[in-house]
Write an enzyme that holds these catalytic residues in place. Structure first.
Site, PDB file in Angstrom:
ATOM      1  N   TYR A  53      54.052  35.516 -66.870  1.00 31.93           N
ATOM      2  CA  TYR A  53      54.068  35.924 -65.455  1.00 31.93           C
ATOM      3  C   TYR A  53      53.101  35.080 -64.633  1.00 31.93           C
ATOM      4  O   TYR A  53      51.981  34.802 -65.054  1.00 31.93           O
ATOM      5  CB  TYR A  53      53.731  37.405 -65.313  1.00 31.93           C
ATOM      6  CG  TYR A  53      54.782  38.356 -65.869  1.00 31.93           C
ATOM      7  CD1 TYR A  53      56.070  37.924 -66.185  1.00 31.93           C
ATOM      8  CD2 TYR A  53      54.481  39.702 -66.069  1.00 31.93           C
ATOM      9  CE1 TYR A  53      57.022  38.802 -66.698  1.00 31.93           C
ATOM     10  CE2 TYR A  53      55.435  40.593 -66.576  1.00 31.93           C
ATOM     11  CZ  TYR A  53      56.707  40.130 -66.890  1.00 31.93           C
ATOM     12  OH  TYR A  53      57.644  41.005 -67.398  1.00 31.93           O
ATOM     13  N   SER A 208      63.971  45.682 -64.035  1.00 30.70           N
ATOM     14  CA  SER A 208      64.792  45.590 -62.825  1.00 30.70           C
ATOM     15  C   SER A 208      65.592  46.878 -62.597  1.00 30.70           C
ATOM     16  O   SER A 208      66.803  46.840 -62.390  1.00 30.70           O
ATOM     17  CB  SER A 208      65.719  44.364 -62.913  1.00 30.70           C
ATOM     18  OG  SER A 208      66.138  43.963 -61.620  1.00 30.70           O
ATOM     19  N   PRO A 209      64.920  48.027 -62.610  1.00 35.15           N
ATOM     20  CA  PRO A 209      65.635  49.309 -62.546  1.00 35.15           C
ATOM     21  C   PRO A 209      66.338  49.554 -61.219  1.00 35.15           C
ATOM     22  O   PRO A 209      67.225  50.401 -61.139  1.00 35.15           O
ATOM     23  CB  PRO A 209      64.524  50.343 -62.770  1.00 35.15           C
ATOM     24  CG  PRO A 209      63.275  49.672 -62.318  1.00 35.15           C
ATOM     25  CD  PRO A 209      63.457  48.219 -62.686  1.00 35.15           C
ATOM     26  N   LEU A 210      65.956  48.804 -60.178  1.00 38.64           N
ATOM     27  CA  LEU A 210      66.618  48.971 -58.873  1.00 38.64           C
ATOM     28  C   LEU A 210      67.748  47.946 -58.704  1.00 38.64           C
ATOM     29  O   LEU A 210      68.427  47.935 -57.686  1.00 38.64           O
ATOM     30  CB  LEU A 210      65.597  48.834 -57.739  1.00 38.64           C
ATOM     31  CG  LEU A 210      64.401  49.793 -57.791  1.00 38.64           C
ATOM     32  CD1 LEU A 210      63.434  49.512 -56.646  1.00 38.64           C
ATOM     33  CD2 LEU A 210      64.858  51.254 -57.757  1.00 38.64           C
ATOM     34  N   GLY A 212      67.448  44.567 -58.675  1.00 41.34           N
ATOM     35  CA  GLY A 212      67.081  43.464 -57.778  1.00 41.34           C
ATOM     36  C   GLY A 212      67.158  43.948 -56.343  1.00 41.34           C
ATOM     37  O   GLY A 212      67.218  45.148 -56.080  1.00 41.34           O
ATOM     38  N   GLY A 213      67.200  43.051 -55.425  1.00 39.21           N
ATOM     39  CA  GLY A 213      67.158  43.455 -54.032  1.00 39.21           C
ATOM     40  C   GLY A 213      68.513  43.779 -53.413  1.00 39.21           C
ATOM     41  O   GLY A 213      68.593  44.335 -52.311  1.00 39.21           O
ATOM     42  N   PHE A 216      69.427  46.768 -51.263  1.00 36.93           N
ATOM     43  CA  PHE A 216      68.560  47.065 -50.120  1.00 36.93           C
ATOM     44  C   PHE A 216      68.828  46.156 -48.922  1.00 36.93           C
ATOM     45  O   PHE A 216      68.082  46.147 -47.966  1.00 36.93           O
ATOM     46  CB  PHE A 216      67.092  46.990 -50.549  1.00 36.93           C
ATOM     47  CG  PHE A 216      66.779  47.964 -51.656  1.00 36.93           C
ATOM     48  CD1 PHE A 216      66.404  49.269 -51.351  1.00 36.93           C
ATOM     49  CD2 PHE A 216      66.915  47.601 -52.988  1.00 36.93           C
ATOM     50  CE1 PHE A 216      66.146  50.178 -52.368  1.00 36.93           C
ATOM     51  CE2 PHE A 216      66.665  48.513 -54.005  1.00 36.93           C
ATOM     52  CZ  PHE A 216      66.283  49.806 -53.697  1.00 36.93           C
ATOM     53  N   GLU A 218      71.983  44.398 -46.296  1.00 39.28           N
ATOM     54  CA  GLU A 218      73.373  44.520 -45.883  1.00 39.28           C
ATOM     55  C   GLU A 218      74.229  43.597 -46.734  1.00 39.28           C
ATOM     56  O   GLU A 218      73.799  42.508 -47.128  1.00 39.28           O
ATOM     57  CB  GLU A 218      73.520  44.148 -44.404  1.00 39.28           C
ATOM     58  CG  GLU A 218      74.214  45.275 -43.637  1.00 39.28           C
ATOM     59  CD  GLU A 218      74.301  44.964 -42.170  1.00 39.28           C
ATOM     60  OE1 GLU A 218      75.418  44.648 -41.741  1.00 39.28           O
ATOM     61  OE2 GLU A 218      73.264  45.034 -41.469  1.00 39.28           O
TER      62      GLU A 218
END
Lengths: 298, 298, 298
Positions: A53, A208-210, A212-213, A216, A218
């Site tokens: 990281y 990456s539980p969401l 990625g972007g 969020f 449009e």
């Protein structure tokens, strides 16, 4: 005294550090310190690192806090990972991106992580990717050595297939398989990964539980729009934010998936913690699944 | 006295009820009664239900016969399934099609099936689809309870992958995995499903064993035409009908695949029974396989 | 006295016979004899046959040497395979290409191979392809009979999936799974085949280890060109030929993959033997993997 990681003692979320440093928020040492204290205050004590990281710099950043705040070390559990070799200014000897799970690399990587993190031991060491050349017998031996030396307390893997997990776990007990799981990456539900975790009572964790972007922003993608619309309905019902619904969706699985949080904002972590009270109904879970699938289930 | 289902006692075919009611032939109560007696006369005693057939009405239809003919119940074995929730006038509380293998739903579904079928016990209960949220420990417990109460004698699954079957079967013994198998759906031969049945000496059953109606209509599809032509040759050789050859094809597999018959016509069931004497040669089996594959095997 | 095949005693390469006869070099009896002696001089003692090679003629060719050179038989181990039925002038009874792993066919095939090869026993019998109708119990029985009669010493399979291997190996011990592995066919690295070999300490062998001829011809394919360029770099570094690098690439895997050599030229076999001293680095192995993959690893 260490706090042994068990299925009962694990925090409901793991704090991911990937984007705290130069790969993301670029926190200063005092910001790191505040962030760490904020997490511990929320009783979230598992911090998830990897050698790579920040191009091999985030463990150092984190260690700089622990150096002057030795009290914090005992209040947390540190997971780190090894096994990916990045092309990086900080590793000029690497000629190509590769995986390396040889005993030699694992041991050297642990030594470097201990030094960077300014600690005597790692609570958990994960193998970051399945090196195509991994020798489970060699790995079991080096794990045994690292454990005996007190340098690593528990071991696990990341991104391993069920058969890869099986061969290594038959030789040395693994505590987790950290894989990508989200509404947008649903393989683990069907490829045997979660079945294996349930059978062996292993804790799965989700990077990456969401998803990625994508969810969020449009989007003109039909499936993304359908997910967003369902999320909005549920967020309204539960008086919650979208990310909270997504965490509740993952945590509904009986294997007890632990999401790795990717944020550096304490308020989002607090929100995640608050989402523990959201219990989606079975039908709501399937509303999101079918939106992501793009059709009704069979 | 019940007739315990075992690998030796199972009928060579299971009588599927999916299309007996409003999803198909819409039999009257006396027609159901004649049909049931006809099957029993042929020594075919396994009837395969699901709560959802006929939008939750076919179990009731069948139960109406058993109500006035209690003698029939003891001569048959009843399988039913639960775990799919359909959007239906008869289940106005369902907002979306979903799977549900929670203990609560399984138990409620069994109670409803017992009442509808007008019987005190189910010979076999199958989980209709693998709910992505299934908890094998919770299921094993509810199975144990249902068995102790005498409400269900044996348990099995349907449409489970080998790893899903494995985790549940490690906790509670399963008697079958009912999956789609036909010349047009050959996955079970290669994805480990039949290997697992053979290893564990589990009885596989096959839904849609004739592959739907496609093979019985004129078609412009090259593979369908090739299958039809091979079927015609074999039908001529064995002085048999097409469906009989297709049953013989399935039954040649050493796992002992039990086809679920989908017809409401006693003469087709009699024909299936007569097909038991047809023994395709190994080469004939491969002629059909290669026709369906669209090329020679490797 | 036989030389039992074990993980320790196996030669580093198996000599494939597929292209020695009418499917390739069409060696005369004295050329076969020279070739065999050349291999044995290199301490390569495992010869890999199949009933079908040369349309059922290559075992005969090879047997013609053993007939007059009985001394050679004791210096070698013979593997042969059965289970594929080819359409062939030499098997006029075959109407279609099919697989057949019935006990009857296995036994008849072994008898024919023993006669053709002019030997009393086979060191290893492999099932050439997984017959979709294979009955593991029937196979275990016929293996046991063949072993008891002294006709076959060890058994294995070829082209079996992990679940197919598992069910048969649970009943009768298998010594190898011979599958296609090369830079151009990398499935075994990811589908559980090599994981299973490592877990069970089974020797994997690799057919077509050079990936067919594609890597040795000019090509306009981007991936082939990338592989060729990397091979050229490594060949220069190690002062080696391309095929030697490819063997070293396979042999770097810790499962101990045994390549089946496909050449009839003793100098290429000598070159393979010399390649045993080449030890690619981990990064070099990944340079070839990524060239074949067409992109960086994840």
């Amino acid at each position: 005294m260490t706090m042994k990681l068990t299925k009962d003692s694990i925090s409901p979320y793991v704090i991911g550090t990937m984007r705290l440093g130069t790969w993301g928020s670029n926190l200063s040492t005092s910001e790191y310190e505040n962030f760490i204290e904020g997490c511990l205050d929320l009783n979230l004590i598992d911090f998830d690192h990897a050698d790579i990281y920040g191009h091999y710099t985030t463990e150092d950043d984190f260690g700089n806090v622990l150096k002057s705040r030795k009290d914090l070390r005992q209040k947390m559990r540190i997971t780190t990972k090894c096994g990916i070799k990045l092309i990086s200014e900080n590793r000029p000897e690497h000629q190509i991106k590769s995986y390396d799970l040889t005993a030699k690399h694992i041991e050297a990587s642990v030594e470097k992580s201990l030094a960077s993190l300014q600690t005597d031991y790692l609570d958990v060491l994960l193998l970051h990717r399945p090196d195509y050349l991994f020798d489970p017998y060699e790995i079991a031996d080096v794990f045994s050595k690292l454990k005996k030396e007190g340098k690593v307390l528990e071991f696990g893997v990341s991104n391993f297939s069920p058969s890869q997990f099986d061969v290594l776990n038959s030789l040395t007990p693994l505590v987790t398989n950290q894989v990508e799981i989200s509404l947008l990456h649903r393989n683990a539900f069907e490829d045997g990964t979660l079945d294996q975790c349930q059978k062996l009572k292993i804790i799965p964790s989700a990077w990456s539980p969401l998803g990625g972007g994508l969810l969020f922003k449009e989007s003109s993608d039909t499936k993304i729009k359908a997910i967003q619309s369902t999320l909005a309905t549920l967020a309204k019902k539960y008086d919650a934010a979208t990310d909270q619904i997504l965490y509740a969706w993952l945590r509904k699985h009986p294997a007890g998936i632990i999401p790795v949080l990717g944020t550096s904002k304490i308020e989002r972590i607090k929100a995640a913690q608050e989402a523990l009270t959201i219990e989606l109904t079975h039908e709501e879970w399937y509303m999101l699944w079918e939106a992501a699938l793009g059709r009704e289930i069979d």
